[in-house]
Design a protein around this motif. Structure first.
Motif, PDB file in Angstrom:
ATOM      1  N   ASP A 492      19.177   0.399  -7.524  1.00  0.00           N
ATOM      2  CA  ASP A 492      17.998   1.266  -7.599  1.00  0.00           C
ATOM      3  C   ASP A 492      16.731   0.504  -7.213  1.00  0.00           C
ATOM      4  OD1 ASP A 492      19.591   3.332  -8.424  1.00  0.00           O
ATOM      5  OD2 ASP A 492      19.078   3.164 -10.544  1.00  0.00           O
ATOM      6  N   ARG A 493      16.627  -0.751  -7.634  1.00  0.00           N
ATOM      7  CA  ARG A 493      15.446  -1.549  -7.317  1.00  0.00           C
ATOM      8  C   ARG A 493      15.373  -1.831  -5.815  1.00  0.00           C
ATOM      9  NH1 ARG A 493      16.412  -6.216 -10.054  1.00  0.00           N
ATOM     10  NH2 ARG A 493      16.802  -4.919 -11.878  1.00  0.00           N
ATOM     11  N   LEU A 494      16.503  -2.150  -5.222  1.00  0.00           N
ATOM     12  CA  LEU A 494      16.538  -2.389  -3.777  1.00  0.00           C
ATOM     13  C   LEU A 494      16.200  -1.117  -3.004  1.00  0.00           C
ATOM     14  CD1 LEU A 494      19.739  -4.627  -3.509  1.00  0.00           C
ATOM     15  CD2 LEU A 494      17.379  -5.367  -3.162  1.00  0.00           C
ATOM     16  N   ALA A 495      16.731   0.012  -3.470  1.00  0.00           N
ATOM     17  CA  ALA A 495      16.446   1.278  -2.791  1.00  0.00           C
ATOM     18  C   ALA A 495      14.952   1.594  -2.833  1.00  0.00           C
ATOM     19  CB  ALA A 495      17.251   2.408  -3.432  1.00  0.00           C
ATOM     20  N   LYS A 496      14.310   1.297  -3.951  1.00  0.00           N
ATOM     21  CA  LYS A 496      12.868   1.525  -4.062  1.00  0.00           C
ATOM     22  C   LYS A 496      12.103   0.635  -3.086  1.00  0.00           C
ATOM     23  CE  LYS A 496       9.078   1.594  -7.449  1.00  0.00           C
ATOM     24  NZ  LYS A 496       8.718   1.378  -8.874  1.00  0.00           N
ATOM     25  N   THR A 497      12.509  -0.631  -2.987  1.00  0.00           N
ATOM     26  CA  THR A 497      11.875  -1.543  -2.029  1.00  0.00           C
ATOM     27  C   THR A 497      12.063  -1.057  -0.604  1.00  0.00           C
ATOM     28  OG1 THR A 497      12.165  -3.462  -3.475  1.00  0.00           O
ATOM     29  CG2 THR A 497      11.889  -3.914  -1.137  1.00  0.00           C
ATOM     30  N   TYR A 498      13.274  -0.591  -0.286  1.00  0.00           N
ATOM     31  CA  TYR A 498      13.564  -0.064   1.054  1.00  0.00           C
ATOM     32  C   TYR A 498      12.617   1.086   1.379  1.00  0.00           C
ATOM     33  CZ  TYR A 498      16.340   1.916   4.915  1.00  0.00           C
ATOM     34  OH  TYR A 498      16.761   2.400   6.126  1.00  0.00           O
ATOM     35  N   THR A 499      12.443   1.997   0.434  1.00  0.00           N
ATOM     36  CA  THR A 499      11.600   3.172   0.672  1.00  0.00           C
ATOM     37  C   THR A 499      10.128   2.787   0.826  1.00  0.00           C
ATOM     38  OG1 THR A 499      13.139   4.588  -0.545  1.00  0.00           O
ATOM     39  CG2 THR A 499      10.876   5.383  -0.278  1.00  0.00           C
ATOM     40  N   ILE A 500       9.655   1.952  -0.079  1.00  0.00           N
ATOM     41  CA  ILE A 500       8.237   1.557  -0.036  1.00  0.00           C
ATOM     42  C   ILE A 500       7.903   0.839   1.262  1.00  0.00           C
ATOM     43  CG2 ILE A 500       6.534   0.006  -1.086  1.00  0.00           C
ATOM     44  CD1 ILE A 500       7.807   0.649  -3.789  1.00  0.00           C
ATOM     45  N   ASN A 501       8.833   0.007   1.739  1.00  0.00           N
ATOM     46  CA  ASN A 501       8.588  -0.800   2.938  1.00  0.00           C
ATOM     47  C   ASN A 501       9.164  -0.178   4.204  1.00  0.00           C
ATOM     48  OD1 ASN A 501       7.344  -3.550   1.964  1.00  0.00           O
ATOM     49  ND2 ASN A 501       8.921  -2.999   0.465  1.00  0.00           N
TER      50      ASN A 501
END
Length: 694
Positions: A492-501
């Motif tokens: 979930d944390r990686l997915a959030k980073t992917y979306t933000i960036n």
């Protein structure tokens, strides 16, 4: 001289096909019975032609008419099985029997050390697989730490889904399906759960305790070297210690500033690498006459970079994306286009932007030919690429799309084709009309080719940035770097980073390496066959220069080129080599997909060949010189050799098993050759869990 066991190529037209399709004024007409890949009755991935453009696969019912083109699981595709036949490579495993009256034969001791398929994450042995027990007289041999009491580790246990990975319809389910076995359940119990992000990788490493059961040393430097490279070496460990974890990762994330290695400079020995797509097409006949195979030289070069490049994290990510956005190296046309796809799509964007990578891939002749997009028109729609863009390359099978979305995407993508070896957009073949795919909609009513092409790019960018894609990429990345059963917190944390960036790769990796889940996962990944062999070359310090005793022969190829081809051929034998999966799913990335007696033994045999220096195309350190100043007693020598090869000491039980291979007690006096047993001892260490785990 042409390589053996490689079928001759048929003459092809400018698209890399064999002449069964012929140009007409409005596109290409099919010769009756032909397919785009030039096989009269074969689906490009191994099925048989059925009426109305559908396919029938062995062991599967004919698809429903409304379904359109679809894929089938790996077992039905004519590909080499992951599981090699039991006994592969056995003749030179038992290089001698009992030694000096000792009742522990080398073969039995070696298997006890390696634990065969029992070498699983955390060093927790699930027991020897049934195939291997049969090879050794049926006696059960275990290594310490059997936490389950089971002996089934080869993926034969029932899976919750009720589907075997070889027959499951959707490729993206393969890792999950494999991990539904009892072996997968045991792995999940030993995997770290939950975690947090720190200010940086070094801080995360310093603050994260390792609580899982594992035989690996709980050393963050060794852990990073094992996961972010194709295998720790004394130099890599020294570099991380000298530069610090943060400094080393910063350098690895800027690979253009890292000087090429000697081996990378020697890639000039592979002449087709520097040829453009047009040159490969124009020189096809001459290359065939010389036995040159561009698609195989590209694999050779990939292996050379994995073994010797200093840009290790970059090469790890190239391998990751080649499995994620997979185009096989050996497809009919790959000899012309696959090298360019590697260079201009995968390598160009491996540490850049995934949306840019997906857009570039969908305009590259390799992908357009591989998935039959060149055959698709508004009058005759081919769904292959549209389906895989959704199922494999973006949102995933559980990403929320429907069959209607697939058909709409297939209509939208019509017009993309290849002409004279280059990407072209053909407005005469493009569907005009409103489309809606997931949350993307567009009137798609412009006859202007530039505008129509941009609409397709906009759709691909949309699905590349879809929340389901963020989850899919995150889960795949966490599976590669952390655990076969990655914690949801990290995904979930990686997915959030992917979306933000917006799909940028470097922030994604920084989040990964700054997460406690990464640093807590010591010993939670097992090397696949290619990773095991490449790591063996690396830890032995093999040099790309030819040994003094090398004899050129009449092949006309340099020692370096011959040596790389030998590595590739061995990996083909093991069923795992770069770009080798013929289907568009890429290789499975979980251990239980690869457990096999034959593969394990074959890998050990090859390790023995390398320790002994039999591959004279390269230069090997003599086994008695692996340790600069060998101790005089057997026990101390094993400790020093283990530190050199697997970068840590072995347990007392493992050490005794190694001594059993040599047939001497720990206190025995030995010389630099371990009284003649140094090759067997070094190979046994390379069969240990400490070398199988990463």
């Amino acid at each position: 001289m042409a390589d053996q066991n490689v079928p001759p190529r048929r003459a092809r037209d400018d698209r890399g096909w064999d002449g069964r399709q012929h140009p007409t004024a409005d596109g290409y007409r099919d010769v009756p019975g032909a397919t785009p890949y030039g096989y009269q009755t074969a689906h490009p991935y191994g099925g048989q032609s059925a009426p109305h453009g559908e396919y029938v696969h062995a062991g599967h019912p004919a698809p429903q008419p409304a379904r359109g083109p679809q894929w089938v699981g790996p077992q039905g595709l004519g590909r080499q099985s992951f599981q090699q036949p039991a006994g592969t490579g056995l003749p030179n495993l038992d290089d001698n029997g009992d030694r000096g009256g000792d009742q522990v034969g080398r073969r039995r001791a070696l298997v006890a050390i390696g634990g065969t398929a029992a070498v699983v994450a955390g060093g927790v042995a699930l027991g020897m697989s049934p195939q291997v027990r049969g090879l050794f007289g049926g006696d059960e041999v275990r290594i310490a730490g059997d936490a389950t009491g089971t002996t089934v580790t080869d993926g034969t246990a029932a899976r919750p889904s009720g589907q075997q990975p070889s027959t499951v319809r959707t490729y993206t389910e393969q890792n999950e399906s494999y991990m539904g076995s009892r072996a997968g359940a045991a792995l999940k119990k030993n995997a770290p759960a939950g975690g947090r992000t720190f200010s940086g990788p070094a801080a995360a490493a310093a603050e994260t305790p390792v609580t899982v059961k594992t035989v690996l040393a709980k050393d963050p430097i060794r852990h990073l070297a094992s996961r972010a490279t194709f295998g720790a070496t004394p130099k890599v460990l020294a570099d991380i210690k000298r530069m610090g974890i943060d400094g080393w990762l910063r350098a690895q994330l800027d690979p253009e500033k890292i000087a090429p290695s000697r081996a990378e400079l020697k890639l000039a020995d592979l002449p087709t690498l520097k040829l453009s797509t047009r040159q490969l097409r124009d020189q096809r006949d001459q290359l065939n006459e010389r036995g040159a195979q561009p698609e195989r030289e590209m694999v050779d070069a990939t292996l050379a970079r994995q073994i010797w490049s200093e840009r290790q994290l970059f090469e790890v990510m190239v391998d990751f994306w080649n499995d994620f956005l997979h185009v096989a190296g050996d497809f009919d046309g790959g000899e012309v286009y696959r090298n360019s796809f590697d260079r201009d799509v995968i390598r160009k964007h491996a540490l850049g932007s995934y949306p840019d990578m997906l857009v570039a891939a969908n305009k590259h002749p390799a992908l357009l030919l591989y998935l039959n997009q060149v055959d698709s028109s508004a009058k005759a729609v081919n769904e292959n690429l549209a389906r895989e863009n959704l199922e494999l390359y973006s949102v995933g099978v559980d990403g929320g799309y429907t069959e209607k979305d697939v058909r709409q995407a297939a209509l939208l993508q019509t017009g993309r084709s290849v002409n004279d070896g280059e990407y072209v957009f053909r407005p005469d073949r493009h569907y005009l009309g409103k489309v809606k795919i997931l949350g993307f909609s567009h009137p798609n009513n412009s006859a202007d080719p530039k505008t129509a092409d941009q609409v397709i790019d906009a759709y691909l960018t949309y699905i590349a940035l879809h929340p389901s894609t963020a989850q899919y990429v995150a889960r795949s990345l966490a599976t590669r770097f952390v655990s076969d059963t990655p914690p949801k917190s990290l995904v979930d944390r990686l997915a959030k980073t992917y979306t933000i960036n917006k799909g940028m790769v470097k922030p994604l990796l920084m989040t990964l390496f700054s997460s406690s889940e990464f640093w807590a996962s010591v010993g939670q990944k097992v090397r696949r066959p290619m990773e095991y062999l490449v790591a063996t070359y690396r830890t032995l310090g093999v040099s790309p220069e030819a040994a003094p005793g090398f004899k050129q022969g009449d092949s006309g190829r340099t020692a370096f080129a011959q040596g790389l081809r030998q590595i590739q051929d061995k990996l083909r034998e093991l069923g795992h080599y770069p770009l080798g999966q013929p289907t568009p799913d890429g290789y499975p990335d979980v251990y239980v997909a690869w457990t096999s007696a034959g593969t394990m033994v074959n890998g050990w045999n090859e390790a023995g060949e390398l320790v002994a220096g039999y591959r004279t195309q390269f230069t090997f350190t003599k086994p008695e010189k692996l340790v600069a100043k060998p101790p005089a007693t057997a026990g101390a020598y094993v400790d020093a050799l283990a530190q050199r090869l697997v970068h840590q000491k072995l347990s007392a039980k493992e050490k005794n098993l190694i001594l059993g291979v040599a047939g001497v007690p720990a206190t025995a006096k030995v010389d630099a050759t371990f009284n003649g047993a140094i090759t067997a001892v070094a190979r046994a260490i390379l069969a240990s869990p400490q070398h199988h785990l990463r």
